[in-house]
Design an enzyme around this catalytic site. Structure first.
Site, PDB file in Angstrom:
ATOM      1  N   LYS A  93       0.859  -1.182   0.000  1.00 42.04           N
ATOM      2  CA  LYS A  93       0.000   0.000   0.000  1.00 42.04           C
ATOM      3  C   LYS A  93       0.889   1.223   0.000  1.00 42.04           C
ATOM      4  O   LYS A  93       1.831   1.328   0.780  1.00 42.04           O
ATOM      5  CB  LYS A  93      -0.876  -0.025   1.271  1.00 42.04           C
ATOM      6  CG  LYS A  93      -1.857   1.103   1.366  1.00 42.04           C
ATOM      7  CD  LYS A  93      -3.208   0.715   0.786  1.00 42.04           C
ATOM      8  CE  LYS A  93      -4.070   1.911   0.458  1.00 42.04           C
ATOM      9  NZ  LYS A  93      -3.779   2.554  -0.844  1.00 42.04           N
ATOM     10  N   LYS A 129       5.197   1.848  -3.171  1.00 43.13           N
ATOM     11  CA  LYS A 129       5.115   3.206  -3.723  1.00 43.13           C
ATOM     12  C   LYS A 129       5.348   3.092  -5.218  1.00 43.13           C
ATOM     13  O   LYS A 129       5.957   2.124  -5.682  1.00 43.13           O
ATOM     14  CB  LYS A 129       6.192   4.098  -3.100  1.00 43.13           C
ATOM     15  CG  LYS A 129       5.931   5.576  -3.224  1.00 43.13           C
ATOM     16  CD  LYS A 129       4.991   6.109  -2.147  1.00 43.13           C
ATOM     17  CE  LYS A 129       4.559   7.532  -2.437  1.00 43.13           C
ATOM     18  NZ  LYS A 129       3.758   8.097  -1.342  1.00 43.13           N
ATOM     19  N   ASP A 169      -0.446  10.704  -4.570  1.00 45.00           N
ATOM     20  CA  ASP A 169       0.691  11.382  -3.924  1.00 45.00           C
ATOM     21  C   ASP A 169       0.889  12.648  -4.759  1.00 45.00           C
ATOM     22  O   ASP A 169      -0.065  13.108  -5.415  1.00 45.00           O
ATOM     23  CB  ASP A 169       1.943  10.478  -3.928  1.00 45.00           C
ATOM     24  CG  ASP A 169       3.083  11.033  -3.071  1.00 45.00           C
ATOM     25  OD1 ASP A 169       3.000  10.943  -1.838  1.00 45.00           O
ATOM     26  OD2 ASP A 169       4.049  11.589  -3.618  1.00 45.00           O
ATOM     27  N   THR A 212      -4.644  13.367   5.215  1.00 45.62           N
ATOM     28  CA  THR A 212      -3.225  13.563   5.554  1.00 45.62           C
ATOM     29  C   THR A 212      -3.035  14.901   6.264  1.00 45.62           C
ATOM     30  O   THR A 212      -2.362  14.984   7.302  1.00 45.62           O
ATOM     31  CB  THR A 212      -2.343  13.480   4.287  1.00 45.62           C
ATOM     32  OG1 THR A 212      -2.683  12.295   3.573  1.00 45.62           O
ATOM     33  CG2 THR A 212      -0.873  13.470   4.639  1.00 45.62           C
ATOM     34  N   ASN A 243      -2.590  18.976  -1.856  1.00 48.95           N
ATOM     35  CA  ASN A 243      -3.590  18.294  -1.031  1.00 48.95           C
ATOM     36  C   ASN A 243      -3.247  18.341   0.463  1.00 48.95           C
ATOM     37  O   ASN A 243      -4.095  18.702   1.296  1.00 48.95           O
ATOM     38  CB  ASN A 243      -3.712  16.841  -1.514  1.00 48.95           C
ATOM     39  CG  ASN A 243      -4.561  16.006  -0.590  1.00 48.95           C
ATOM     40  OD1 ASN A 243      -4.043  15.291   0.274  1.00 48.95           O
ATOM     41  ND2 ASN A 243      -5.863  16.117  -0.713  1.00 48.95           N
ATOM     42  N   SER A 380      -6.988   5.581   3.805  1.00 46.56           N
ATOM     43  CA  SER A 380      -7.000   4.701   2.627  1.00 46.56           C
ATOM     44  C   SER A 380      -7.346   3.268   3.045  1.00 46.56           C
ATOM     45  O   SER A 380      -8.111   2.576   2.372  1.00 46.56           O
ATOM     46  CB  SER A 380      -5.643   4.711   1.932  1.00 46.56           C
ATOM     47  OG  SER A 380      -5.568   5.746   0.984  1.00 46.56           O
TER      48      SER A 380
HETATM   49  P1  NDP Z   1       0.315  17.735  -4.358  1.00 48.10           P
HETATM   50  O1  NDP Z   1       0.767  17.364  -5.720  1.00 48.10           O
HETATM   51  O2  NDP Z   1      -1.117  17.902  -4.086  1.00 48.10           O
HETATM   52  O3  NDP Z   1       1.080  19.057  -3.876  1.00 48.10           O
HETATM   53  C1  NDP Z   1       2.472  19.105  -3.816  1.00 48.10           C
HETATM   54  C2  NDP Z   1       2.877  20.489  -3.337  1.00 48.10           C
HETATM   55  O4  NDP Z   1       4.274  20.479  -3.089  1.00 48.10           O
HETATM   56  C3  NDP Z   1       2.646  21.558  -4.377  1.00 48.10           C
HETATM   57  O5  NDP Z   1       2.437  22.767  -3.725  1.00 48.10           O
HETATM   58  C4  NDP Z   1       3.970  21.561  -5.127  1.00 48.10           C
HETATM   59  O6  NDP Z   1       4.256  22.762  -5.821  1.00 48.10           O
HETATM   60  C5  NDP Z   1       4.942  21.364  -4.011  1.00 48.10           C
HETATM   61  N1  NDP Z   1       6.155  20.713  -4.533  1.00 48.10           N
HETATM   62  C6  NDP Z   1       6.244  19.567  -5.210  1.00 48.10           C
HETATM   63  N2  NDP Z   1       7.506  19.310  -5.563  1.00 48.10           N
HETATM   64  C7  NDP Z   1       8.221  20.340  -5.099  1.00 48.10           C
HETATM   65  C8  NDP Z   1       9.595  20.670  -5.142  1.00 48.10           C
HETATM   66  N3  NDP Z   1      10.485  19.859  -5.751  1.00 48.10           N
HETATM   67  N4  NDP Z   1       9.978  21.803  -4.517  1.00 48.10           N
HETATM   68  C9  NDP Z   1       9.083  22.620  -3.895  1.00 48.10           C
HETATM   69  N5  NDP Z   1       7.760  22.359  -3.838  1.00 48.10           N
HETATM   70  C10 NDP Z   1       7.345  21.244  -4.425  1.00 48.10           C
HETATM   71  O7  NDP Z   1       0.956  16.611  -3.401  1.00 48.10           O
HETATM   72  P2  NDP Z   1       0.546  16.231  -1.911  1.00 48.10           P
HETATM   73  O8  NDP Z   1       0.070  17.442  -1.185  1.00 48.10           O
HETATM   74  O9  NDP Z   1      -0.305  15.038  -1.979  1.00 48.10           O
HETATM   75  O10 NDP Z   1       1.955  15.759  -1.323  1.00 48.10           O
HETATM   76  C11 NDP Z   1       2.829  16.630  -0.615  1.00 48.10           C
HETATM   77  C12 NDP Z   1       3.768  15.823   0.250  1.00 48.10           C
HETATM   78  O11 NDP Z   1       3.013  15.046   1.181  1.00 48.10           O
HETATM   79  C13 NDP Z   1       4.661  14.818  -0.489  1.00 48.10           C
HETATM   80  O12 NDP Z   1       5.886  14.702   0.186  1.00 48.10           O
HETATM   81  C14 NDP Z   1       3.891  13.512  -0.340  1.00 48.10           C
HETATM   82  O13 NDP Z   1       4.715  12.379  -0.477  1.00 48.10           O
HETATM   83  C15 NDP Z   1       3.384  13.675   1.086  1.00 48.10           C
HETATM   84  N6  NDP Z   1       2.253  12.834   1.451  1.00 48.10           N
HETATM   85  C16 NDP Z   1       1.086  12.884   0.743  1.00 48.10           C
HETATM   86  C17 NDP Z   1       0.019  12.103   1.123  1.00 48.10           C
HETATM   87  C18 NDP Z   1      -1.317  12.203   0.461  1.00 48.10           C
HETATM   88  O14 NDP Z   1      -2.263  11.602   0.981  1.00 48.10           O
HETATM   89  N7  NDP Z   1      -1.474  12.944  -0.624  1.00 48.10           N
HETATM   90  C19 NDP Z   1       0.143  11.130   2.227  1.00 48.10           C
HETATM   91  C20 NDP Z   1       1.373  11.241   2.962  1.00 48.10           C
HETATM   92  C21 NDP Z   1       2.385  12.042   2.556  1.00 48.10           C
HETATM   93  P3  NDP Z   1       4.164  22.797  -7.406  1.00 48.10           P
HETATM   94  O15 NDP Z   1       2.707  22.899  -7.727  1.00 48.10           O
HETATM   95  O16 NDP Z   1       4.942  23.989  -7.811  1.00 48.10           O
HETATM   96  O17 NDP Z   1       4.786  21.532  -7.914  1.00 48.10           O
END
Ligand code: NDP
Length: 448
Positions: A93, A129, A169, A212, A243, A380
């Site tokens: 998962k 993943k 993600d 999250t 998200n 999830s």
């Molecule tokens: P989204 O795609 O919804 O949002 C990602 C955010 O992070 C955007 O604001 C994006 O900006 C920014 N971002 C992405 N890459 C970079 C980078 N290289 N440098 C700076 N900013 C960056 O993703 P999520 O919110 O789902 O995920 C965010 C984090 O949370 C990740 O680390 C993910 O692994 C973790 N996570 C997510 C879960 C989930 O349920 N969604 C569960 C647990 C952890 P931009 O639009 O400019 O790319």
């Protein structure tokens, strides 16, 4: 040097030699290994069976070609991946990430951390993943659909409700899960439980979108409650605007904090009046625009290029919710200097090893992602339960379960840290309590 330290060093050297070009994976493994010695001292069977060698090798690692056609009719090819790291506790998962930076190292680090995170939820799920180096930015809806369909055409051979259950993600939300599910259904059958994070129109769980972000705030709520404190009235920094960030901001505001920032990969917003969440949601979730749009519509806000964590700004709580390694040691020192006492990771591994060590050794309540952001995968797993029951629980019911799970995770981290004489070292607490469950299950299942 003790036998345990020797054993850990031997494993570390082997992994560094095997995968020298996988820095993120090595970082995640190094962080894990740096905390588990006291547990190994109490459990000689782990070294006797060389369990760490088995644990650090993924059970299966898939890489495939994803061909798709853009709107101009050009042929395009991306790389698709799925890492099925550990199934001791249940079907693999973990989310799918679509981002140009995606490679084997990043996905292996995410899958490795996912093993312990999933164990911490107490739910029956293993760790995995996947994703692609596909960049969804600037793509039309039709291009996203064609890419998702091609991705699933191959991935469908390797997943299933009792085998491997992907979710979202970075770059993968409800829209993408919808297209992925549609293609899986066409190729195989209507297995609702094959993906989570599904839209509410077909078998999605209420609260999954929020889980999250809400979960990381619940973790901090329980941490502060333990000290007869609460979130109300505190100033918080949040990075990211996806998200996780959006729903962390929502819950923080609900609990009375003032969130003054959010960011994307180009820059960040400071709004001392507090982030206007409905405007942020409109820009990111509905219009799918860049953050710069926020300042055009909000006079109290300022936009800065670069990283939020490079700014000297005072706050008490920090929630990195964007991506890995966004906080280096300099940034960690800056946060502490400016009054931050709690760092809770919505993102996975947003602090470098040096930054994390700095937080821990300076008495900061540092809540590592594998514990603090486990709310997403926990809901999830609740979505899988609802799908199996062919029921949909209410928002309030799922939210209450999420809060309860986050409380238990916090408690497990706290108790384990205390038990090993390192009160408030939640990195050690999370690693050992997650590992304990996985190690016991692996040993009972034999060498497989
Ligand atoms: P989204 O795609 O919804 O949002 C990602 C955010 O992070 C955007 O604001 C994006 O900006 C920014 N971002 C992405 N890459 C970079 C980078 N290289 N440098 C700076 N900013 C960056 O993703 P999520 O919110 O789902 O995920 C965010 C984090 O949370 C990740 O680390 C993910 O692994 C973790 N996570 C997510 C879960 C989930 O349920 N969604 C569960 C647990 C952890 P931009 O639009 O400019 O790319």
């Amino acid at each position: 040097m003790s036998n345990t330290t020797n054993y850990i060093q031997k494993i570390q050297t082997k992994i560094h030699e095997n995968d020298p070009h996988q820095p993120e994976f090595l970082q995640a493994v190094d962080e894990f290994l740096s905390t588990i010695a006291p547990f190994l001292e109490d459990h000689p069977e782990i070294e006797q069976n060389d369990l760490l060698s088995v644990l650090t090798e993924p059970e299966r690692l898939l890489q495939f070609r994803v061909p798709w056609q853009d709107d101009q009719g050009n042929w395009q090819v991306n790389r698709g991946y799925r890492i099925q790291f550990n199934s001791a506790l249940g079907p693999y998962k973990g989310g799918l990430r679509f981002h140009p930076s995606v490679n084997l190292s990043i996905l292996k680090f995410l899958a490795f951390e996912q093993i312990f995170k999933n164990a911490l939820t107490g739910l029956p799920i293993g760790g995995g993943k996947g994703g692609s180096d596909f960049d969804p930015k600037g793509k039309s809806d039709q291009e996203i659909m064609r890419f998702c369909q091609s991705f699933m055409l191959e991935l469908s051979k390797y997943i299933g409700p009792n085998l491997d259950v992907p979710a979202g993600d970075i770059g993968v939300g409800g829209r993408e899960i919808g297209y992925l599910f549609g293609m899986y259904k066409r190729l195989r059958s209507y297995d609702a439980g094959v993906l989570t994070g599904k839209p509410l129109e077909f078998w999605g769980s209420l609260t999954r979108t929020e889980a999250t972000g809400y979960g990381v705030v619940y973790f901090v709520k329980h941490l502060l409650a333990d000290q007869q404190k609460n979130i109300e009235g505190r100033k918080a920094l949040v990075s990211g605007s996806g998200n996780v960030a959006i729903y962390a901001i929502e819950k923080l505001q609900e609990l009375g904090a003032t969130v003054i920032s959010c960011s994307d990969s180009n820059g960040y917003i400071i709004d001392e009046n507090g982030i206007d969440l409905s405007l942020l949601k409109e820009i990111k979730e509905v219009r799918r625009e860049r953050l710069t749009a926020y300042v055009n519509e909000k006079a109290s806000a300022q936009y800065f290029e670069g990283s939020l964590w490079d700014k000297e700004i005072s706050a008490e709580l920090a929630f990195p919710c964007a991506t890995q390694n966004e906080i280096d040691e300099e940034a960690a020192k800056r946060l502490v200097r400016n009054g931050v006492s709690v760092v809770a990771e919505g993102a996975n591994m947003p602090a470098s090893l040096e930054a994390a060590n700095y937080f821990v050794s300076n008495g900061i309540y540092y809540c590592p992602g594998k514990a603090a952001n486990a709310g997403g995968v926990a809901v999830s797993a609740l979505e899988m339960s609802q799908n199996a029951q062919r029921l949909q629980w209410t928002f309030a019911e799922v939210d209450a379960r999420l809060d309860g799970i986050m409380k238990e995770i916090y408690q497990a981290c706290y108790d384990t840290a205390v038990n090993y004489g390192q009160k408030n070292n939640f990195v050690l607490g999370a690693n050992i309590s997650g590992f304990e469950k996985v190690a016991k299950a692996m040993l009972r299942q034999g060498l497989v």
